[in-house]
Enzyme design. Structure first.
Site, PDB file in Angstrom:
ATOM      1  N   ASP A 142       3.907  -9.856   2.423  1.00 43.52           N
ATOM      2  CA  ASP A 142       3.773  -8.538   3.024  1.00 43.52           C
ATOM      3  C   ASP A 142       2.358  -8.072   2.672  1.00 43.52           C
ATOM      4  OD1 ASP A 142       6.083  -5.746   3.403  1.00 43.52           O
ATOM      5  OD2 ASP A 142       4.119  -6.175   4.280  1.00 43.52           O
TER       6      ASP A 142
HETATM    7  C1  GLC Z   1       3.695  -3.262   6.186  1.00 43.08           C
HETATM    8  C2  GLC Z   1       5.159  -3.634   6.314  1.00 43.08           C
HETATM    9  C3  GLC Z   1       5.389  -4.914   7.060  1.00 43.08           C
HETATM   10  C4  GLC Z   1       4.322  -5.033   8.132  1.00 43.08           C
HETATM   11  C5  GLC Z   1       3.003  -5.245   7.426  1.00 43.08           C
HETATM   12  C6  GLC Z   1       1.836  -5.264   8.410  1.00 43.08           C
HETATM   13  O1  GLC Z   1       3.465  -2.727   4.931  1.00 43.08           O
HETATM   14  O2  GLC Z   1       5.914  -3.675   5.109  1.00 43.08           O
HETATM   15  O3  GLC Z   1       6.707  -4.864   7.625  1.00 43.08           O
HETATM   16  O4  GLC Z   1       4.608  -6.118   8.993  1.00 43.08           O
HETATM   17  O5  GLC Z   1       2.750  -4.280   6.426  1.00 43.08           O
HETATM   18  O6  GLC Z   1       1.706  -4.014   9.018  1.00 43.08           O
END
Ligand code: GLC
Length: 740
Positions: A262
């Site tokens: 993430d």
């Molecule tokens: C965010 C989310 C994730 C997302 C990523 C990119 O913090 O937790 O679900 O795909 O970052 O935006």
């Protein structure tokens, strides 16, 4: 002979390079052979470049070898608009407005895997057309608390329902040559302190509740990517967690795809080298805001990794393993010349969004014949509430979109009844007037300085003069509602909506309350309102989908994918704990004390706790009758099967769809088990008067529980019951049988 000479001559004539494609570029060669060939051609620097981001949403390719970059994008409900190379803010493109499909809670509420396949195929076509190689979704974290800000992005409280509904989405999406990136693996079940919550949960709950949907995504969906979650498990961030990434995901499930962190989920070079993260994204950001200039060479898996290799502290075995998995992803996506071309904003996609929305809307209550609205009798409709007009495709965090269009519930209703009934609107309450996320604006001016009293007075006035009143409220996508990186403070509706509903119920008995949300809400007014509809964030087609249901063009067939509790203390995460909404910078240990008793599993255990609306509940505009379920045998052997059949009849006057549910009860077990667990469902369409025989074939898996002492799934011989039901609280019949 002549032919052979000719071929040789031709070959000799061709410049060397054109003679035979290098194996890694030859799509007729086996994938693994191509991976090995590419790997051995790459330099150390090139290997390090492909395992971390080079921009907000992309990672490097190998230009020298003609190996393309990998482009990812959010999110589960549609393809996010382009942001600047190294910023969260909009790139300002004018060709990236998309279709917003319904939130995944709505998809789950269809209880129809065909809708998942349609959804995955459609959103995959949009992602493919936008030249994305990885779509960062779907999400399948389990609803442990109704306060979780991101429940709207997930598929409910039951691991079996989530498993059945996520697999076709992945298959449909990946048929476009775009990788699903199933998230957030694992145990990211609330948003407050999402970066520093250390989840403490027993293996039974881990294996029986929180992992199944991810396991199905990997083993049945064949997902090409998994996103590791922000939280910690057993004291280690999941983005660099041995147990979850190496032992379970790769060791037990044989996952051959990539693990993408993430955004900001990697925290330590040595841990990340040693444990199965393959692509580091968003370091030093919280996935939403800070870390504007990320200096990608300083990523944990960039120069610091190179340094350790140069100093002889680590070898390159782990690096080669990571690069192999990234190359496998590339050959499946960015280097896949066979993939279709996709499409965007097509009528087919709008039709799909509308169909999925209409199959997901849940009719919770319908007394007094308010619904469906009969336009031969109803001449004046009052619509009240901010959610009738508020755009919901902007906001909520990373799933926020820039849509080509979003038809509001009010506009949908107006268009549907044009020429047949007059529609009058009143705001009713003022909730969240802002309309912007990461530079995408709704363009709506929802500002309204009137007092609640004035707003309610106007709404009551409008209601009194109408034949039917439709209140459209619920939650929205702002912080503290249904939104990433925040949880709700409580179960009740905000902005004084309960008072508005109570006043409307006083003013006009023909009241429908439409709740737009991704989560359960408290309904203190439930006895005073004859008709209640659980609507979802349906996206571009929100208006037409809801209008079609309210006017009876479509017979509602959605069923709840999660329990509506009466109050928060009826939820084990709050009753037993632990859940904490207080923000802190320290590590927060959260013990899942309820273990496997999540959702209806808890409600069943607490005899006296009756849900407001149970898991699997949903009414329709017709009625169904069930025959007595029967089994084709009284006993079942461990490697055998048992088929349970039940006749379902449409005893009403219009066609409808019933979701026949199969739960299994283990009458006696060595370890504690829920009273019953969902192990099958079928959505059947029946014409008026039509009867269908619905059969379920039960195998040992459906009887098993995870024995965390033996660390294996166990089906214990003894007495079981196959329970046929129309919801977790509406049992139609039971069939006893024995496992020998
Ligand atoms: C965010 C989310 C994730 C997302 C990523 C990119 O913090 O937790 O679900 O795909 O970052 O935006």
């Amino acid at each position: 002979m002549k032919k052979a000479i000719l071929t040789l001559a031709l070959a000799a004539a061709l410049p060397l390079g054109a003679q035979q494609k290098p194996v890694y570029l030859d799509e007729t060669k086996p994938l693994e052979q191509r991976v090995e060939d590419a790997l051995k051609r790459m330099t150390l620097q090139e290997k390090l470049k492909v395992i971390h981001a080079q921009s907000k949403f992309s990672s490097a390719g190998v230009p020298r070898l003609g190996i393309h970059e990998v482009w990812t994008d959010d999110g589960p409900h549609g393809v996010r608009p382009e942001v600047l190379w190294d910023e969260w803010d909009q790139a300002g493109w004018t060709n990236d407005s998309c279709v917003a499909f319904p939130a995944l809670t709505c998809l789950a509420a269809t209880w129809n895997p065909e809708m998942s396949l349609l959804y995955g195929k459609s959103v995959g076509e949009e992602a493919r057309f936008r030249e994305k190689d990885v779509l960062l979704g779907p999400g399948v974290n389990i609803y442990r608390t109704p306060l979780n800000g991101r429940n709207f992005e997930y598929m409910g409280e039951d691991p079996y329902l989530s498993s059945r509904m996520v697999v076709p989405y992945i298959q449909g999406l990946q048929s476009n040559g775009v990788a699903a990136c199933v998230k957030h693996y694992a145990l990211n079940n609330h948003e407050v302190n999402r970066h520093n919550t250390n989840v403490i949960v027993d293996d039974r709950a881990l294996y029986e509740i929180y992992l199944p949907a991810f396991k199905a995504a990997v083993q049945e969906g064949k997902a090409w990517a998994i996103m590791s979650s922000y939280n910690l498990y057993e004291g280690h961030h999941v983005g660099q967690n041995k147990r979850l990434l190496d032992d379970i995901l790769r060791g037990e499930w044989k996952f051959d795809g990539v693990v993408i962190s993430d955004w900001g989920g990697v925290h330590n070079t040595d841990q990340a080298i040693a444990h199965g993260i393959d692509m580091e994204f968003g370091s030093w950001t919280d996935g939403l805001s800070n870390g504007a200039s990320n200096a990608y060479d300083n990523y944990y898996l960039a120069n610091p990794y190179l340094q350790r290799i140069k100093e002889g502290k680590v070898g390159t075995k782990e690096l080669d393993d990571k690069v192999r998995r990234v190359l496998r992803l590339m050959f499946r996506t960015s280097m896949n010349s066979k993939k279709p071309f996709g499409s965007m904003c097509s009528e087919a996609h709008y039709e799909a969004a509308r169909r999925i929305g209409q199959e997901g809307i849940v009719l919770l209550k319908n007394e007094g014949n308010v619904l469906p609205i009969d336009l031969n009798k109803v001449k004046k409709i009052a619509v009240v509430g901010e959610n009738a007009i508020k755009m919901m495709t902007v906001g909520g965090g990373s799933s926020s979109l820039k849509v080509q269009r979003e038809i509001s519930p009010l506009d949908g209703i107006k268009a549907r009844v044009a020429g047949k009934a007059e529609v009058v609107y009143a705001r009713g309450y003022v909730g969240d007037a802002t309309g912007e996320y990461n530079g995408v604006v709704t363009g709506q001016n929802l500002k309204d300085d009137r007092t609640p009293e004035q707003l309610i007075a106007e709404a009551v006035e409008v209601a009194k003069g109408a034949d039917v009143v439709i209140f459209i409220g619920g939650l929205n996508k702002s912080a503290g509602q249904d939104c990433e990186d925040s949880d709700r403070a409580g179960l009740n509706l905000s902005y004084g909506q309960d008072n508005v509903i109570a006043a409307l119920a006083e003013a006009n008995k023909n009241l429908v309350v439409v709740n737009i949300s991704g989560n359960a809400i408290a309904m203190p007014w439930v006895d005073d309102v004859p008709a209640i509809v659980q609507d979802w964030y349906i996206g571009s087609e929100a208006g037409p989908a809801l209008a079609g249901i309210l006017m009876g063009d479509v017979n509602p067939s959605g069923r709840l994918p999660f329990t509506f509790p009466v109050a928060l203390e009826d939820v084990p995460a709050h009753k037993l704990g632990e859940y904490t909404g207080e923000r802190t910078r320290d590590t927060v240990n959260i013990k899942y004390n309820e273990s496997i008793f999540v959702g209806y599993r808890w409600a069943d255990k607490q005899k006296k706790v009756k849900p407001l609306f149970p898991f699997g509940h949903g009414l329709t505009y017709t009625t169904f009758e069930y025959g007595k379920p029967t089994a084709d045998a009284k006993t079942m052997t461990a490697d055998g099967k048992l088929t349970v059949t039940v006749a379902v009849t449409n005893t009403g006057s219009r066609e409808g769809q019933e979701v026949v549910q199969l739960y299994i009860a283990d009458k006696k077990s060595t370890l504690p088990r829920p009273v019953k667990e969902l192990k099958g469902f079928q959505k059947v369409k029946l014409a008026p008067g039509e009867t269908k025989q619905v059969s379920f074939t039960i195998e040992k898996d459906a009887l098993s529980y995870f024995d965390d002492q033996k660390h294996e799934w166990v089906a214990e011989p003894g007495k079981f019951e196959a329970i046929i039901a129309a919801s977790a609280a509406d049992i139609k019949g039971k069939v006893p049988f024995e496992l020998k």
